[in-house]
Scaffold this motif. Structure first.
Motif, short mmCIF file in Angstrom:
data_model
loop_
_atom_site.label_atom_id
_atom_site.label_comp_id
_atom_site.label_asym_id
_atom_site.label_seq_id
_atom_site.Cartn_x
_atom_site.Cartn_y
_atom_site.Cartn_z
N ASN A 146 59.34 43.70 72.74
CA ASN A 146 59.95 44.90 72.16
C ASN A 146 60.97 44.51 71.11
OD1 ASN A 146 62.94 45.24 73.33
ND2 ASN A 146 61.66 44.39 74.96
N ILE A 147 61.15 45.38 70.15
CA ILE A 147 62.12 45.19 69.08
C ILE A 147 62.64 46.56 68.67
CG2 ILE A 147 60.39 45.30 67.22
CD1 ILE A 147 62.01 43.08 65.81
N GLY A 148 63.89 46.63 68.21
CA GLY A 148 64.43 47.94 67.86
C GLY A 148 65.71 47.85 67.06
N VAL A 149 66.12 49.01 66.53
CA VAL A 149 67.37 49.15 65.80
C VAL A 149 68.06 50.41 66.32
CG1 VAL A 149 68.46 49.54 63.57
CG2 VAL A 149 66.50 48.00 63.74
N THR A 150 69.36 50.30 66.60
CA THR A 150 70.13 51.44 67.10
C THR A 150 71.29 51.75 66.17
OG1 THR A 150 69.57 50.99 69.41
CG2 THR A 150 71.51 52.35 69.01
N ASP A 151 71.47 53.02 65.88
CA ASP A 151 72.63 53.53 65.15
C ASP A 151 73.55 54.19 66.16
OD1 ASP A 151 74.49 54.89 63.64
OD2 ASP A 151 73.05 56.23 62.67
N TYR A 152 74.65 53.52 66.50
CA TYR A 152 75.64 54.09 67.41
C TYR A 152 76.67 54.87 66.59
CZ TYR A 152 74.08 50.47 70.76
OH TYR A 152 73.35 49.66 71.59
N TRP A 153 77.03 56.06 67.06
CA TRP A 153 78.14 56.80 66.44
C TRP A 153 79.13 57.19 67.53
CZ3 TRP A 153 80.21 61.66 67.29
CH2 TRP A 153 81.21 62.05 66.38
N PHE A 154 80.42 56.95 67.24
CA PHE A 154 81.49 57.30 68.17
C PHE A 154 82.47 58.24 67.50
CE2 PHE A 154 79.94 53.05 69.14
CZ PHE A 154 79.69 53.13 70.51
N ALA A 207 70.66 45.51 66.09
CA ALA A 207 69.25 45.15 66.24
C ALA A 207 69.06 44.47 67.59
CB ALA A 207 68.82 44.22 65.11
N ASN A 208 67.89 44.68 68.17
CA ASN A 208 67.62 44.03 69.45
C ASN A 208 66.19 43.52 69.50
OD1 ASN A 208 66.91 47.08 69.98
ND2 ASN A 208 65.81 45.92 71.54
N ILE A 209 65.98 42.50 70.31
CA ILE A 209 64.66 41.93 70.52
C ILE A 209 64.59 41.44 71.95
CG2 ILE A 209 65.35 39.62 69.73
CD1 ILE A 209 62.53 39.36 68.52
N GLY A 210 63.43 41.58 72.57
CA GLY A 210 63.33 41.16 73.96
C GLY A 210 61.91 41.02 74.42
N TYR A 211 61.78 40.52 75.64
CA TYR A 211 60.44 40.35 76.23
C TYR A 211 60.53 40.55 77.73
CZ TYR A 211 55.65 38.76 76.67
OH TYR A 211 54.30 38.72 76.91
N TYR A 254 70.94 41.45 71.70
CA TYR A 254 71.44 42.49 70.81
C TYR A 254 72.46 41.89 69.84
CZ TYR A 254 69.85 45.36 74.78
OH TYR A 254 69.12 45.93 75.80
N THR A 255 72.41 42.30 68.56
CA THR A 255 73.38 41.83 67.58
C THR A 255 73.75 42.97 66.62
OG1 THR A 255 72.64 39.53 67.61
CG2 THR A 255 73.81 40.26 65.65
N ASN A 256 75.05 43.20 66.44
CA ASN A 256 75.52 44.16 65.44
C ASN A 256 75.36 43.53 64.05
OD1 ASN A 256 76.27 45.74 67.57
ND2 ASN A 256 78.47 45.35 67.36
N PHE A 257 74.81 44.29 63.10
CA PHE A 257 74.61 43.74 61.77
C PHE A 257 75.28 44.55 60.67
CE2 PHE A 257 71.02 46.56 62.57
CZ PHE A 257 70.92 47.29 61.40
N ALA A 258 75.84 45.72 61.00
CA ALA A 258 76.50 46.54 59.98
C ALA A 258 77.38 47.57 60.68
CB ALA A 258 75.48 47.22 59.07
N GLY A 259 78.22 48.24 59.86
CA GLY A 259 79.07 49.29 60.39
C GLY A 259 80.38 48.76 60.95
N ASN A 260 80.93 49.51 61.89
CA ASN A 260 82.25 49.22 62.46
C ASN A 260 82.14 48.15 63.55
OD1 ASN A 260 84.95 49.35 63.14
ND2 ASN A 260 84.72 51.19 64.39
N ASP A 261 81.83 46.94 63.13
CA ASP A 261 81.70 45.83 64.06
C ASP A 261 83.08 45.24 64.37
OD1 ASP A 261 80.60 43.87 65.65
OD2 ASP A 261 79.95 42.60 63.98
N GLY A 262 83.14 44.42 65.43
CA GLY A 262 84.38 43.73 65.76
C GLY A 262 84.60 42.54 64.84
N ILE A 263 85.72 41.86 65.05
CA ILE A 263 86.04 40.68 64.24
C ILE A 263 86.17 39.46 65.16
CG2 ILE A 263 87.18 41.98 62.40
CD1 ILE A 263 89.86 41.26 63.65
N ASN A 264 85.99 38.27 64.56
CA ASN A 264 86.08 37.04 65.33
C ASN A 264 87.47 36.42 65.21
OD1 ASN A 264 86.15 35.84 62.79
ND2 ASN A 264 83.98 35.30 62.82
N LYS A 265 87.63 35.18 65.63
CA LYS A 265 88.94 34.53 65.60
C LYS A 265 89.48 34.34 64.19
CE LYS A 265 88.20 31.89 69.87
NZ LYS A 265 88.07 30.53 70.45
N ASP A 266 88.58 34.29 63.21
CA ASP A 266 88.99 34.10 61.83
C ASP A 266 89.26 35.42 61.10
OD1 ASP A 266 88.69 31.33 62.11
OD2 ASP A 266 86.54 31.47 61.67
#
Length: 234
Positions: free
Chosen positions: A89-97, A121-125, A135-147
């Motif tokens: 399976n593969i997919g894309v989700t648009d989350y809105w809060f 985006a997500n991928i699985g078996y 699952y990986t966020n690729f756009a929008g209001n994503d979080g930030i890392n240590k940098d």
């Protein structure tokens, strides 16, 4: 002539029936005492409706969560486009809060630095005895890392379904591989250890109500939750 008309009408009706049988529709609503997602608490008592259509492995699903006991709970509305074949399976989700970078909570605001949307985006078996999902966020209001840069927040989990005492169970182990403020992690962290049980309660010969209970522990945040809920579905 009459036989030809009846034959043609029969073909149309049978074709319509086949088309209807091939398209799947989902209409349901979950009611939960707590909204727990990937080991994080996102709300208190909530109703979570689902509306979806699917055809030959392709599906489009709308899902939401709306607090019933706390007006301050964040409202959520998600759209998922997915495709599955066999176990893949593969997919894309648009989350809105209702809370995020836009103080006015506008749904149709997609500005990269001012939106309340998160795109994932997500991928699985599904191997049968166990299912893996990434699952990986690729756009929008994503979080930030240590940098202080976009974290491309990711999460992966393994689900193991089994049956015990005529009840359907699912054991889940989920982890965040990188540092991100979205999950409150500073590196690799196990955020979700869950055990869920589901049982259908028969109301009539043609109608039953699935009820479920779930124990969730988040070793990263040192929090634990006990969730109970039920599903209404025609």
């Amino acid at each position: 002539m009459k036989k030809i008309v009846l034959f043609a009408l029969g073909l149309v009706l049978s074709g319509t029936a086949l088309a209807q049988e091939s398209v799947e529709t989902t209409i349901k609503g979950d009611f939960v005492n707590e909204y727990i997602w990937r080991g994080q608490k996102l709300g208190d008592v909530a109703v979570q409706p689902t509306l979806g259509v699917g055809y030959k492995g392709l599906s489009l699903t709308a899902w939401g969560s709306y607090g019933l006991s706390n007006n301050d709970d964040v409202k959520e509305f998600d759209l998922t486009l997915a495709y599955s074949i066999s176990g893949f399976n593969i997919g894309v989700t648009d989350y809105w809060f209702s809370e995020g970078l836009d103080p006015d909570s506008r749904y149709f605001k997609y500005n990269a630095h001012g939106t309340n949307h998160v795109f994932e985006a997500n991928i699985g078996y599904d191997f049968g005895p166990a299912a893996l999902q990434w699952y990986t966020n690729f756009a929008g209001n994503d979080g930030i890392n240590k940098d202080g840069k976009r974290a491309y927040s990711s999460y992966f989990e393994v689900n193991v379904p089994f049956k015990l005492s005529a009840i359907d169970w699912t054991a889940t182990a989920g982890a965040v591989p990188f540092a991100t403020t979205s999950y409150g992690t500073t590196g690799f962290a196990v955020t979700n250890l869950s055990l869920r049980a589901t049982k259908d309660i028969r109301v009539t010969d043609s109608f039953s109500v699935p009820i479920f209970a779930q124990v969730t522990g988040n070793p990263c945040s040192q929090k634990a939750h006990l969730v109970f809920g039920f599903t209404l579905q025609p």
